[in-house]
Design a protein around this motif. Structure first.
Motif, PDB file in Angstrom:
ATOM      1  N   VAL A  98       0.816  -1.206   0.000  1.00  0.00           N
ATOM      2  CA  VAL A  98       0.000   0.000   0.000  1.00  0.00           C
ATOM      3  C   VAL A  98       0.854   1.261   0.000  1.00  0.00           C
ATOM      4  O   VAL A  98       0.412   2.309  -0.497  1.00  0.00           O
ATOM      5  CB  VAL A  98      -0.968   0.004   1.209  1.00  0.00           C
ATOM      6  N   VAL A  99       2.085   1.181   0.500  1.00  0.00           N
ATOM      7  CA  VAL A  99       2.957   2.365   0.508  1.00  0.00           C
ATOM      8  C   VAL A  99       3.224   2.885  -0.904  1.00  0.00           C
ATOM      9  O   VAL A  99       3.202   4.100  -1.117  1.00  0.00           O
ATOM     10  CB  VAL A  99       4.257   2.062   1.269  1.00  0.00           C
ATOM     11  N   ALA A 107      -9.816  -2.540 -11.655  1.00  0.00           N
ATOM     12  CA  ALA A 107      -9.303  -1.516 -10.750  1.00  0.00           C
ATOM     13  C   ALA A 107      -7.783  -1.457 -10.782  1.00  0.00           C
ATOM     14  O   ALA A 107      -7.184  -0.387 -10.753  1.00  0.00           O
ATOM     15  CB  ALA A 107      -9.794  -1.791  -9.322  1.00  0.00           C
ATOM     16  N   ALA A 108      -7.136  -2.635 -10.838  1.00  0.00           N
ATOM     17  CA  ALA A 108      -5.668  -2.661 -10.876  1.00  0.00           C
ATOM     18  C   ALA A 108      -5.144  -2.142 -12.205  1.00  0.00           C
ATOM     19  O   ALA A 108      -4.172  -1.398 -12.255  1.00  0.00           O
ATOM     20  CB  ALA A 108      -5.172  -4.080 -10.624  1.00  0.00           C
ATOM     21  N   LEU A 157      -6.508  -6.342   2.376  1.00  0.00           N
ATOM     22  CA  LEU A 157      -7.210  -5.551   3.388  1.00  0.00           C
ATOM     23  C   LEU A 157      -6.790  -4.090   3.316  1.00  0.00           C
ATOM     24  O   LEU A 157      -7.628  -3.179   3.283  1.00  0.00           O
ATOM     25  CB  LEU A 157      -6.910  -6.121   4.773  1.00  0.00           C
ATOM     26  N   TYR A 158      -5.480  -3.837   3.266  1.00  0.00           N
ATOM     27  CA  TYR A 158      -4.998  -2.456   3.234  1.00  0.00           C
ATOM     28  C   TYR A 158      -5.411  -1.751   1.941  1.00  0.00           C
ATOM     29  O   TYR A 158      -5.719  -0.558   1.948  1.00  0.00           O
ATOM     30  CB  TYR A 158      -3.476  -2.433   3.373  1.00  0.00           C
ATOM     31  N   TYR A 168      -8.606   2.337  -0.908  1.00  0.00           N
ATOM     32  CA  TYR A 168      -9.548   2.719  -1.958  1.00  0.00           C
ATOM     33  C   TYR A 168     -10.939   3.025  -1.413  1.00  0.00           C
ATOM     34  O   TYR A 168     -11.787   3.546  -2.141  1.00  0.00           O
ATOM     35  CB  TYR A 168      -9.636   1.625  -3.014  1.00  0.00           C
ATOM     36  N   GLY A 169     -11.185   2.677  -0.162  1.00  0.00           N
ATOM     37  CA  GLY A 169     -12.469   2.964   0.455  1.00  0.00           C
ATOM     38  C   GLY A 169     -13.631   2.184  -0.128  1.00  0.00           C
ATOM     39  O   GLY A 169     -14.709   2.736  -0.326  1.00  0.00           O
TER      40      GLY A 169
END
Length: 322
Positions: free
Chosen positions: A20-21, A151-152, A287-288, A293-294
């Motif tokens: 996620v970073v 999405a990716a 999960l992250y 992305y909410g």
């Protein structure tokens, strides 16, 4: 068994941060994130070495050479090739390749135990086939789900022929390096007395620091000669506060603490089971990503996650003592 499973879960939660970073620092090249992460890891290891000084001074020259090999392959090569593969080929395919690690590591670990004649650490292929198949099925469902793939792909790189092919090759290199690392690391730990999980993580951080500094300096020099107009703004980039803060976070949590927990799990669990538990990293990354992305996971993603968890539970049953 329970302590080993909890340690592997904690390592997965820490390692999931590295996925996620790059989303949070999308304007930074992947290789700069790799060097930044491991320079931070090395600096933190210097501070933490005082607490492990008694164990560190007992390490032999061969132990430090082994730590250097693990740091180079499992840290710098793995994350540099992974980040570059995602930039060159887009996110979906490299992520799918990394997602197969639980299966690849378990197969390679079991092969190694059988070749070494270690009956206690190896299991029959027919017993391990079902959990591996379920884990692989869950990974395929997650990564080939249309909603997740769209999405990716929306945030991925352009996929022209040469760039895409190079990205695939770097993805293979990332899988190979992170397959070699946990097996080799577990072999070193199992050959020694318990209680070395934290000192061994610190030792790897200490040898990572000079390697990361040399790599960053070499890359900066190469970039300045070949592409000075597009050169990254060394050392901290366009958002220095966010960059330094996140590098310290992943350096402490993902690199040092994650390695410590994984060392603990490697000492307590059979290698083929530990290989399957790399799946916790994939689950944490999902999960992250959903939090970032909410959004909630789609039906296909949720089904894949359930399959991943079921596969891990089946693997635990295979390796659980009678």
């Amino acid at each position: 068994m329970l302590a080993g499973l909890l340690a592997a879960l904690g390592a997965g939660l820490m390692w999931g941060l590295v996925f996620v970073v790059p989303l949070m620092l999308g304007d930074y090249p992947g290789i700069a994130l790799a060097f930044g992460r491991y320079i931070a890891f090395g600096v933190l290891a210097l501070a933490l070495a005082w607490f492990d000084r008694a164990a560190l001074v007992r390490l032999t020259r061969a132990d430090w050479i082994e730590a250097g090999k693990l740091a180079l392959i499992g840290n710098l090569v793995y994350y540099s090739t992974l980040a570059s593969a995602i930039q060159l080929a887009g996110a979906p395919v490299p992520t799918l390749m990394i997602g197969t690690l639980p299966v690849v590591i378990a197969i390679c670990a079991n092969l190694g135990e059988r070749r070494a004649g270690n009956a206690a650490g190896a299991v029959a292929w027919r017993r391990i086939a079902l959990p591996l198949a379920v884990i692989l099925g869950g990974l395929l469902v997650v990564h080939f789900d249309p909603a997740a793939h769209a999405a990716a792909a929306a945030g991925g790189a352009a996929q022209d022929g040469p760039r895409y092919a190079l990205g695939l090759l770097l993805g293979v290199a990332a899988v190979a390096s992170w397959t070699w690392y946990p097996i080799r690391n577990a072999r070193w730990l199992r050959a020694r007395e318990p209680g070395l999980a934290r000192p061994w993580a610190t030792a790897q951080g200490l040898v990572t620091l000079p390697l990361a500094l040399l790599g960053a300096a070499g890359f900066a020099l190469w970039q300045g000669v070949t592409a000075p107009a597009d050169m990254f703004d060394w050392p901290f980039g366009p958002r220095p506060v966010a960059f330094v803060g996140l590098m310290l976070l992943v350096g402490l949590a993902a690199s040092w603490l994650g390695t410590l927990l994984w060392n603990r799990a490697s000492h307590l669990l059979p290698p083929a089971l530990a290989g399957q538990l790399i799946v916790f990293e994939t689950l944490a990354a999902l999960l992250y990503a959903f939090l970032w992305y909410g959004r909630w996971p789609s039906a296909g993603e949720a089904a894949g996650i359930v399959l991943l968890i079921v596969g891990v539970l089946l693997g635990v049953r295979v390796f659980r003592p009678a």
